[in-house]
Enzyme design. Structure first.
Site, PDB file in Angstrom:
ATOM      1  N   PRO A 195      83.325  32.744  31.379  1.00  0.00           N
ATOM      2  CA  PRO A 195      84.561  31.953  31.322  1.00  0.00           C
ATOM      3  C   PRO A 195      85.745  32.788  31.803  1.00  0.00           C
ATOM      4  CG  PRO A 195      83.487  32.057  29.157  1.00  0.00           C
ATOM      5  CD  PRO A 195      82.686  32.924  30.066  1.00  0.00           C
ATOM      6  N   GLY A 229      89.437  37.180  28.473  1.00  0.00           N
ATOM      7  CA  GLY A 229      89.204  38.584  28.107  1.00  0.00           C
ATOM      8  C   GLY A 229      87.757  39.029  28.199  1.00  0.00           C
ATOM      9  N   LEU A 230      86.920  38.291  28.954  1.00  0.00           N
ATOM     10  CA  LEU A 230      85.510  38.682  29.056  1.00  0.00           C
ATOM     11  C   LEU A 230      85.202  39.384  30.384  1.00  0.00           C
ATOM     12  CD1 LEU A 230      83.736  35.614  27.385  1.00  0.00           C
ATOM     13  CD2 LEU A 230      84.358  37.797  26.343  1.00  0.00           C
ATOM     14  N   GLY A 231      86.231  39.834  31.053  1.00  0.00           N
ATOM     15  CA  GLY A 231      86.023  40.688  32.235  1.00  0.00           C
ATOM     16  C   GLY A 231      85.622  39.943  33.491  1.00  0.00           C
ATOM     17  N   SER A 232      85.945  38.635  33.581  1.00  0.00           N
ATOM     18  CA  SER A 232      85.517  37.902  34.785  1.00  0.00           C
ATOM     19  C   SER A 232      86.166  38.498  36.037  1.00  0.00           C
ATOM     20  CB  SER A 232      85.820  36.414  34.669  1.00  0.00           C
ATOM     21  OG  SER A 232      87.191  36.180  34.756  1.00  0.00           O
ATOM     22  N   ASP A 273      87.285  48.433  32.432  1.00  0.00           N
ATOM     23  CA  ASP A 273      86.484  47.220  32.595  1.00  0.00           C
ATOM     24  C   ASP A 273      85.592  47.331  33.832  1.00  0.00           C
ATOM     25  OD1 ASP A 273      87.921  46.372  30.467  1.00  0.00           O
ATOM     26  OD2 ASP A 273      88.601  44.494  31.347  1.00  0.00           O
TER      27      ASP A 273
END
Ligand code: PMV
Length: 312
Positions: A98, A102-105, A148
């Site tokens: 997503p 904040g999930l590093g996409s 990241d």
């Protein structure tokens, strides 16, 4: 010829916000990926297909590309110029991660795109690809630490401290992670600024919390290295969440999700800036999630990814 590469997203397991003030943070790659496929064309344009739609950019015009495609176009132009390619590129981006929570996409996209595009022209090492990806990410996040992109390139778990080299934590905990998207929009900058105001107002208290967080991180490292139980990791997450709450980055909605999640898992916390975004929980039994079914949470299961960047 097509060149395909994929890179994992990431979570901050422990230490967000405190890392801004010199405390260590622990970041891990997750098994949700961005895959980028590139090929050369004869036309002088860069064509990008992604979750944001299809967009094309003339190689010869000096256009200002808006994020989130900016890093991709930057990488494409850089390689075309460096290797004197007379045509253009077609770049397809597929993502299981997503966006904007904040999930590093963005980092995973930069790493996968750096590998996919550069491999059309020459063989680059993982370190070279990481440097390219960080350069690309700086076109939209000037202050990125590179943590990241590092974890998206090498996978696994890394320890990161400001102004120090990243260190890989040699541990292989078989964590079942539940990632819950609060769907509450947040801005990392705004939340980081709130913490700065808190710190300036409560100097002594903030110092004390930072010290406790540092001690917590050392215990986390020991627990991970000893392949500690999921319930121990969960307990440490709960403790980290208390410190995050004290500095004001949680709120009623996040607290409620965390309380619900804690009732069926071993422990939960915010991951990333807070204010919104995602919650992570650790669980011994994947089916404990079925207890969530009466909630309208948007969640998925994840594991730590140990592969990092993969090229096909
Ligand atoms: O929201 P994310 O996942 O980009 O994480 C931000 C992490 C902070 O510690 C809050 C800020 C930072 O620059 O480290």
């Amino acid at each position: 010829m097509k060149s395909k590469a994929s890179a994992p997203g990431k979570i901050i397991l422990f230490g967000e916000h405190f890392v801004v003030y010199g405390v260590k943070a622990i970041v891990a790659a997750i098994n949700k990926r961005v895959t980028v496929t590139s090929s050369k064309t004869n036309e002088r344009q860069i064509l990008v297909n992604s979750v944001f739609g299809e967009d094309s950019f003339s190689i010869d015009a000096d256009i200002d590309v808006k994020s989130p495609l900016k890093p991709i176009v930057f990488l494409a132009k850089k390689m075309i110029d460096e290797f004197g390619h007379n045509g253009g590129l077609v770049i397809d981006v597929e993502s299981e991660i997503p966006v904007g929570v904040g999930l590093g996409s963005s980092s995973a996209t930069c790493v996968a795109a750096a590998a996919s595009i550069s491999n059309l022209f020459a063989k680059f090492s993982k370190e070279d690809i990481l440097n390219l990806a960080i350069e690309a990410e700086r076109t939209i996040f000037a202050d990125t630490s590179g943590a990241d992109c590092t974890v998206c390139t090498f996978g696994g778990i890394i320890e990161y401290q400001k102004e120090r080299e990243f260190e890989r934590i040699k541990a292989n905990p078989r964590l079942n992670l539940v990632i819950i998207n609060s769907h509450k929009a947040h801005s990392t900058n705004t939340v980081v600024n709130h913490v700065r105001v808190f710190k300036d107002k409560h100097v002594k208290e903030f110092e004390k919390i930072c010290k406790m967080e540092s001690e917590l991180i050392e215990r986390v490292k020991e627990t991970l290295k000893e392949d500690g139980s999921i319930s121990s990791i969960g307990g440490l997450m709960k403790e980290n969440q208390r410190y995050l709450k004290e500095i004001g980055v949680s709120n009623k909605e996040l607290d409620d999700i965390i309380e619900d999640a804690n009732s069926v898992t071993c422990g939960s916390k915010i991951t990333g800036a807070g204010g919104g975004g995602c919650i992570i929980s650790v669980t011994e039994f994947e089916d404990s999630l079925s207890k969530f079914s009466d909630k309208s949470y948007d969640y998925f299961l994840a594991k730590i990814d140990f592969d990092g960047l993969i090229t096909f």
